[in-house]
Scaffold this active site. Structure first.
Site, PDB file in Angstrom:
ATOM      1  N   GLU A 122       0.823  -1.223   0.000  1.00  8.86           N
ATOM      2  CA  GLU A 122       0.000   0.000   0.000  1.00  8.86           C
ATOM      3  C   GLU A 122       0.853   1.267   0.000  1.00  8.86           C
ATOM      4  O   GLU A 122       2.065   1.219   0.260  1.00  8.86           O
ATOM      5  CB  GLU A 122      -0.935   0.014   1.204  1.00  8.86           C
ATOM      6  CG  GLU A 122      -0.203  -0.040   2.535  1.00  8.86           C
ATOM      7  CD  GLU A 122      -0.933   0.686   3.653  1.00  8.86           C
ATOM      8  OE1 GLU A 122      -1.429   1.806   3.423  1.00  8.86           O
ATOM      9  OE2 GLU A 122      -0.978   0.142   4.763  1.00  8.86           O
TER      10      GLU A 122
ATOM     11  N   ASP B 187     -11.306  -0.639   5.984  1.00  7.03           N
ATOM     12  CA  ASP B 187     -10.458  -1.832   5.789  1.00  7.03           C
ATOM     13  C   ASP B 187     -11.220  -3.105   6.161  1.00  7.03           C
ATOM     14  O   ASP B 187     -11.061  -4.148   5.528  1.00  7.03           O
ATOM     15  CB  ASP B 187      -9.195  -1.763   6.669  1.00  7.03           C
ATOM     16  CG  ASP B 187      -8.242  -0.650   6.260  1.00  7.03           C
ATOM     17  OD1 ASP B 187      -8.493   0.007   5.232  1.00  7.03           O
ATOM     18  OD2 ASP B 187      -7.259  -0.439   6.992  1.00  7.03           O
TER      19      ASP B 187
ATOM     20  N   LYS C 276      -3.173  -2.049  16.044  1.00  6.62           N
ATOM     21  CA  LYS C 276      -2.628  -1.209  17.103  1.00  6.62           C
ATOM     22  C   LYS C 276      -3.659  -1.017  18.188  1.00  6.62           C
ATOM     23  O   LYS C 276      -4.849  -0.940  17.893  1.00  6.62           O
ATOM     24  CB  LYS C 276      -2.301   0.182  16.544  1.00  6.62           C
ATOM     25  CG  LYS C 276      -0.977   0.279  15.877  1.00  6.62           C
ATOM     26  CD  LYS C 276      -0.872   1.580  15.109  1.00  6.62           C
ATOM     27  CE  LYS C 276      -1.853   1.692  14.009  1.00  6.62           C
ATOM     28  NZ  LYS C 276      -1.921   0.786  12.962  1.00  6.62           N
TER      29      LYS C 276
HETATM   30  N1  PSU Z   1      -1.719   1.437  10.368  1.00  8.15           N
HETATM   31  C1  PSU Z   1      -0.390   1.726  10.350  1.00  8.15           C
HETATM   32  N2  PSU Z   1       0.103   2.517   9.380  1.00  8.15           N
HETATM   33  C2  PSU Z   1      -0.698   3.019   8.420  1.00  8.15           C
HETATM   34  C3  PSU Z   1      -2.092   2.690   8.432  1.00  8.15           C
HETATM   35  C4  PSU Z   1      -2.543   1.901   9.420  1.00  8.15           C
HETATM   36  O1  PSU Z   1       0.336   1.285  11.209  1.00  8.15           O
HETATM   37  O2  PSU Z   1      -0.201   3.746   7.559  1.00  8.15           O
HETATM   38  C5  PSU Z   1      -2.967   3.191   7.328  1.00  8.15           C
HETATM   39  C6  PSU Z   1      -3.341   2.054   6.389  1.00  8.15           C
HETATM   40  O3  PSU Z   1      -3.283   2.545   5.062  1.00  8.15           O
HETATM   41  C7  PSU Z   1      -4.782   1.747   6.761  1.00  8.15           C
HETATM   42  C8  PSU Z   1      -5.266   3.112   7.148  1.00  8.15           C
HETATM   43  O4  PSU Z   1      -5.529   1.198   5.710  1.00  8.15           O
HETATM   44  O5  PSU Z   1      -4.188   3.681   7.863  1.00  8.15           O
HETATM   45  C9  PSU Z   1      -6.515   3.048   7.999  1.00  8.15           C
HETATM   46  O6  PSU Z   1      -7.033   4.319   8.112  1.00  8.15           O
HETATM   47  P1  PSU Z   1      -8.492   4.518   8.731  1.00  8.15           P
HETATM   48  O7  PSU Z   1      -8.359   4.103  10.167  1.00  8.15           O
HETATM   49  O8  PSU Z   1      -8.788   5.982   8.541  1.00  8.15           O
HETATM   50  O9  PSU Z   1      -9.410   3.650   7.948  1.00  8.15           O
END
Ligand code: PSU
Ligand code: MN
Length: 305
Positions: free
Chosen positions: A25, A143, A160
Site C-alpha cells: 500500500e 479496511d 494497534k
Molecule cells: N496502520 C499503520 N500505518 C498506516 C495505516 C494503518 O500502522 O499507515 C494506514 C493504512 O493505510 C490503513 C489506514 O488502511 O491507515 C486506515 O485508516 P483509517 O483508520 O482511517 O481507515
C-alpha cells in the site's frame, strides 16, 4: 476498466508469466511514516518481497490512473509530498481518478485495486479497525468491510491498540473473515506482540497458510483472510510503555479535535514523538517481517493455483 489501470513493466511481466506477486500500500508511505524513512522503507519492502521469491506491486493513484507497480521516482514523490497526497480509501477512488487527484491508497483501496489485477496477497503494517470510542464516533475503518468483500489475503502485525481490539475481532467475525495467527495463538498488537485477545486459528508455516487460503478461494467464500504476524521479540515494545504512549496520544488528539481519516496518521506520528522514535523503528521492522511472510505465502499459493 483497463483504461484506468497502469502496470509497471515488472508487474505486467509477472502477471503475463503467472509469477507470485505481493501488493503493497501507499498510505503507509505518505501518511504512515515521515520522510525520508518512508521512502527508504518502501523501497526496502519491495526488495524483501523480491528476495523472498515474489514480485512487489506497490499501488497508488497517479494522474488519474490506478497504478499497480511504482517506479522509484513515483515512490519518492509519494514520500516527499507526504501529507499533501490525499489519503485514499475505497470511497475516494472514483472521485480521485475522475479528477486526476493523486492518492495514497489505504488497505481498503489497495486491496480493491489489487483484486482488479487478480493479485491476492498483500502486505502492510497494521490495518484499520474499530476505533476506541466507536460506540459514539462510529469510526470503523473501511479496511474491515473490504476484508469482508474482497478476496485478498492481508498480512499485518495485528491491530494497534489505538483501536479497540476486541470490537475489531467481533466485527471481523460477524463478516466471516478468518483471523490467523502466524505461529501464535495471541492476537499481536502491532508495536507489541502481546495482547489480551486470541486469534481464530494458529498456523505455523507459510505453506499451510497458503493451503487454507487456497481452499477458501476454491470454496468461493466471499472476502479475504487476515494473517497476523507478531513483531519479533527483538523489536517488540514494552506493553505498558506503548499503552501509555497510545493513551496520551489519544488525549492529545481529542484536545486538538482531530477526527475521521486524520485520526490514524495523527496518532502514528504522535506516538512516534512520545516514544522518541522507538515506535517508528518498531513499525519499520514489523513491515519488513510482513513483507517476507507475504512473499513466502504468495510463492506457495502460486504453486497451488
Ligand atoms: N496502520 C499503520 N500505518 C498506516 C495505516 C494503518 O500502522 O499507515 C494506514 C493504512 O493505510 C490503513 C489506514 O488502511 O491507515 C486506515 O485508516 P483509517 O483508520 O482511517 O481507515
Ligand atoms: Mn475512520
Amino acid at each position: 476498466m483497463n483504461k484506468y489501470i497502469e502496470y509497471s513493466v515488472e508487474v505486467k511481466h509477472a502477471l503475463d508469466n503467472n509469477l507470485p506477486i505481493v501488493a503493497l500500500e501507499s498510505t503507509i508511505i505518505s501518511h504512515g511514516m515521515p520522510y525520508p524513512e518512508n521512502v527508504k522503507t518502501a523501497l526496502e519492502c519491495e526488495k524483501i518481497v523480491r528476495d523472498n521469491g515474489s514480485v512487489p506491486a506497490t499501488i497508488a493513484i497517479l494522474n488519474g490512473k490506478l497504478k499497480i507497480g511504482l517506479s522509484k521516482e513515483e515512490i519518492d514523490f509519494l514520500g516527499k509530498k507526504a501529507l499533501k497526497i490525499v489519503k485514499t480509501s475505497r470511497r475516494d477512488i472514483a472521485y480521485n481518478v475522475a479528477n486526476k487527484i493523486d492518492g495514497a491508497t489505504t488497505v481498503s483501496a489497495t486491496s480493491y485495486i489489487a483484486s482488479l489485477a487478480g493479485i491476492s496477497v498483500f502486505a502492510t503494517g497494521g490495518i484499520g479497525g474499530v476505533h476506541r470510542g466507536a460506540e459514539t464516533t462510529f469510526d470503523i475503518s473501511a479496511d474491515l468491510e473490504e476484508l469482508a468483500e474482497t478476496k485478498v489475503l492481508v498480512v499485518c502485525a495485528g491491530a494497534k491498540s489505538i483501536l479497540d481490539l476486541g470490537l475489531t475481532l467481533e466485527y471481523l467475525e460477524t463478516k466471516g473473515v478468518p483471523v490467523v495467527g502466524y505461529g501464535t495463538n495471541v492476537l499481536p498488537a502491532f508495536y507489541c506482540n502481546q495482547s489480551d485477545f486470541l486469534v481464530n486459528f494458529r498456523i505455523d508455516t507459510p505453506k499451510e497458510i497458503a493451503e487454507v487460503f487456497n481452499t477458501q478461494l476454491l470454496l468461493n467464500l466471499r472476502g479475504g483472510m487476515l494473517v497476523t504476524n507478531p513483531i519479533s521479540d527483538l523489536y517488540s515494545m514494552d506493553k505498558e510503555v506503548i499503552d501509555e504512549a497510545i493513551s496520551n496520544a489519544i488525549i492529545e488528539m481529542n484536545k486538538e479535535g482531530i477526527k475521521g481519516k486524520e485520526t490514524t496518521p495523527y496518532l502514528l506520528s504522535k506516538i512516534a514523538e512520545i516514544t522518541k522514535g522507538d515506535s517508528l523503528a518498531a513499525n519499520i521492522q514489523l513491515v519488513y517481517s510482513n513483507c517476507r511472510l507475504a512473499s513466502e505465502i504468495s510463492v506457495h499459493l502460486n504453486k497451488l493455483k
